[in-house]
Design a protein around this motif. Structure first.
Motif, PDB file in Angstrom:
ATOM      1  N   GLU A  82     -13.205 -21.395   1.863  1.00 17.20           N
ATOM      2  CA  GLU A  82     -13.280 -20.101   1.158  1.00 17.20           C
ATOM      3  C   GLU A  82     -12.754 -20.234  -0.265  1.00 17.20           C
ATOM      4  N   GLU A  83     -11.634 -20.937  -0.406  1.00 14.26           N
ATOM      5  CA  GLU A  83     -11.035 -21.118  -1.727  1.00 14.26           C
ATOM      6  C   GLU A  83     -12.022 -21.806  -2.670  1.00 14.26           C
ATOM      7  N   ARG A  84     -12.754 -22.776  -2.153  1.00 13.17           N
ATOM      8  CA  ARG A  84     -13.727 -23.512  -2.976  1.00 13.17           C
ATOM      9  C   ARG A  84     -14.925 -22.622  -3.334  1.00 13.17           C
ATOM     10  N   GLY A 105     -16.100 -21.593  -7.144  1.00 10.34           N
ATOM     11  CA  GLY A 105     -17.467 -21.788  -7.630  1.00 10.34           C
ATOM     12  C   GLY A 105     -18.043 -23.186  -7.427  1.00 10.34           C
ATOM     13  N   PHE A 106     -17.521 -23.925  -6.466  1.00 13.90           N
ATOM     14  CA  PHE A 106     -18.096 -25.242  -6.158  1.00 13.90           C
ATOM     15  C   PHE A 106     -19.445 -25.092  -5.471  1.00 13.90           C
ATOM     16  N   GLU A 158      -9.980 -27.009 -13.276  1.00 13.60           N
ATOM     17  CA  GLU A 158     -10.085 -26.227 -12.042  1.00 13.60           C
ATOM     18  C   GLU A 158     -10.976 -26.956 -11.034  1.00 13.60           C
ATOM     19  N   LYS A 159     -12.084 -27.507 -11.571  1.00 11.46           N
ATOM     20  CA  LYS A 159     -13.002 -28.238 -10.686  1.00 11.46           C
ATOM     21  C   LYS A 159     -12.897 -29.722 -11.026  1.00 11.46           C
ATOM     22  N   SER A 210      -8.659 -27.849  -2.334  1.00 11.46           N
ATOM     23  CA  SER A 210      -9.626 -26.883  -2.877  1.00 11.46           C
ATOM     24  C   SER A 210     -10.216 -27.317  -4.210  1.00 11.46           C
ATOM     25  N   HIS A 211      -9.459 -28.090  -4.986  1.00 16.28           N
ATOM     26  CA  HIS A 211      -9.928 -28.443  -6.330  1.00 16.28           C
ATOM     27  C   HIS A 211     -10.682 -29.781  -6.395  1.00 16.28           C
TER      28      HIS A 211
END
Ligand code: GTP
Ligand code: MG
Length: 399
Positions: free
Chosen positions: A366-368, A372-373, A248-249, A347-348
């Motif tokens: 916002e997506e990030r 939780g980045f 995800e990240k 976003s990722h």
């Protein structure tokens, strides 16, 4: 006697309902929920892009979600996507449903929303008649007496400048001009003036503002705007095949939103040249994540600009990636879906660098936040080649 009256009353409802087209007299069936429900539609200033429209949706969705808590029966009809200015490959296209881009069940988990085609299927001979079409207008001087106050008043001389999303089976009984400014929940004052209205529409839905920006409710609504699963799958496949990331990240690439077109023409003070972009990206990567060589670029730029950017970055050792849809992917996802895939991939990324004051960039940020980045990896911008470079505003998530 009471029973007789009850039948008479039910009979009246039934006939009324049929007059309004929500019961089928032949089969003697009524959709009772539909009969009770009331619907709000809105449209947005025609030149506005997809990403501002997403914020306008949130204002209405929060307004209806708040009202639902008070047992209010209104539902929000999702206005189809139709002939957006930036969507060049779809000039002759028909209206696009929200399900093409979003996960409708997830939207419904936050607010009482319904797609326009679902409503059509329940109306008589597929005609939707709007009881009152409010055309919202700005006040000529929003800071009258030096202060921005919530207010509205009836105006005159207005027209609806939209196209009902290309449908010729939407009609209206009355058009009402309203000068409006301030919080969106004040629209209930207008709606309350005609309690028997069933379908109410607001043109220029971008004029009313959020009641509260950046609150937990705001973020709950934002989180519910999950994308359509085919778009997510396509983005993830690209990340896995080209950017070496199945998480995800991701840590294996940096992403950039390189907004061109109208921005490169009319916001020269905010966006860099091609060479300036290359220089800034190189400095940024060397400083923050020197081992990364993969750069993903989302852009609305012309091919010639993109090729130049690509070759200059390659010449200093980077691997440059763009999501280029196949003909069938473009046909299926449309320009809007391809833009969303670009946003998902951005976003990722380990780091994201955006374009100053672009709503396309805001939605990625916002997506990030939702993913939780750390904010230092998200709120970065491209600066102009020379002159001032204001820091981007940080909008942190509230859980
Ligand atoms: N595929 C793709 N499309 C883009 C990209 N950047 C912009 N676009 C297109 O251009 C549109 C940008 O318009 P908006 O959504 O209004 O965002 P904006 O113009 O950056 O922001 P505003 O200042 O509010 O106008 C998007 O909806 C896309 O259709 C990109 O990186 N990739
Ligand atoms: Mg725009």
């Amino acid at each position: 006697m009471i029973i007789k009256l009850l039948f008479l009353f039910l009979g009246l409802i039934f006939t009324n309902a049929n007059n309004e087209g929500y019961c089928d007299l032949k089969t003697k069936t009524c959709d009772h929920d539909f009969f009770k429900e009331k619907f709000i539609l809105y449209d947005v200033n025609p030149p506005e892009g997809f990403n501002l429209r997403r914020d306008v949706y949130m204002r209405f969705a929060i307004m209806l979600s708040d009202a639902k808590k008070n047992k209010n029966e209104w539902k929000l009809i999702l206005p189809p996507w139709y002939r957006l200015y930036h969507w060049r490959s779809e000039s002759k296209s028909s209206p696009i449903h929200w399900s093409k881009f979003f996960d409708i069940e997830s939207l419904k988990s936050f607010a009482p929303v319904v797609e326009l085609h679902e409503v059509f299927s329940k109306t008589e001979i597929n005609i939707l008649n709007i009881d009152r079409l409010y055309v919202l207008q700005n006040f000529p001087d929003p800071f009258e007496d030096g202060e921005f106050k919530d207010k509205w008043e009836f105006g005159e001389d207005c027209d609806y400048d939209g196209e009902f999303w290309g449908y010729n089976n939407i009609t209206f009984t009355e058009i009402v001009c309203v000068k409006f400014q301030g919080r969106i929940s004040n629209l209930w004052e207008l709606i309350a003036l005609h309690p028997s209205d069933k379908f109410v529409m607001f043109a220029h839905g971008e004029i009313p503002l959020h009641d509260h920006y950046g609150t937990k409710t705001f973020w709950d609504c934002r989180k519910s705007m999950k994308f359509n699963k085919d778009l997510i799958e396509t983005a993830k496949k690209f990340m896995s095949e080209h950017l070496d990331c199945k998480e995800e990240k991701c840590t294996s690439y940096v992403s950039v939103h390189w907004r061109r077109q109208d921005f490169a023409r009319s916001r020269r003070k905010d966006v860099p040249s091609i060479q300036g972009t290359v220089k800034q990206l190189d400095t940024f990567i060397k400083k923050n994540t020197p081992n990364v060589v993969n750069v993903f670029i989302a852009s609305d730029g012309q091919n010639s600009e993109l090729t130049q950017l690509e070759s200059q970055l390659k010449s200093i050792g980077y691997r440059v990636h763009f999501f280029v849809p196949s003909m069938s992917e473009l046909d299926d996802f449309k320009d809007g879906g391809v833009a969303i895939i670009d946003q998902i991939i951005c976003s990722h990324a380990a780091y994201f660098i955006g374009t100053f004051e672009s709503t396309f960039t805001f939605r990625i940020q916002e997506e990030r936040e939702i993913l939780g980045f750390d904010s230092s990896t998200t709120f970065n911008r491209l600066c102009p080649d020379s002159g001032k470079c204001e820091k981007p505003s940080k909008w942190s998530i509230v859980n």
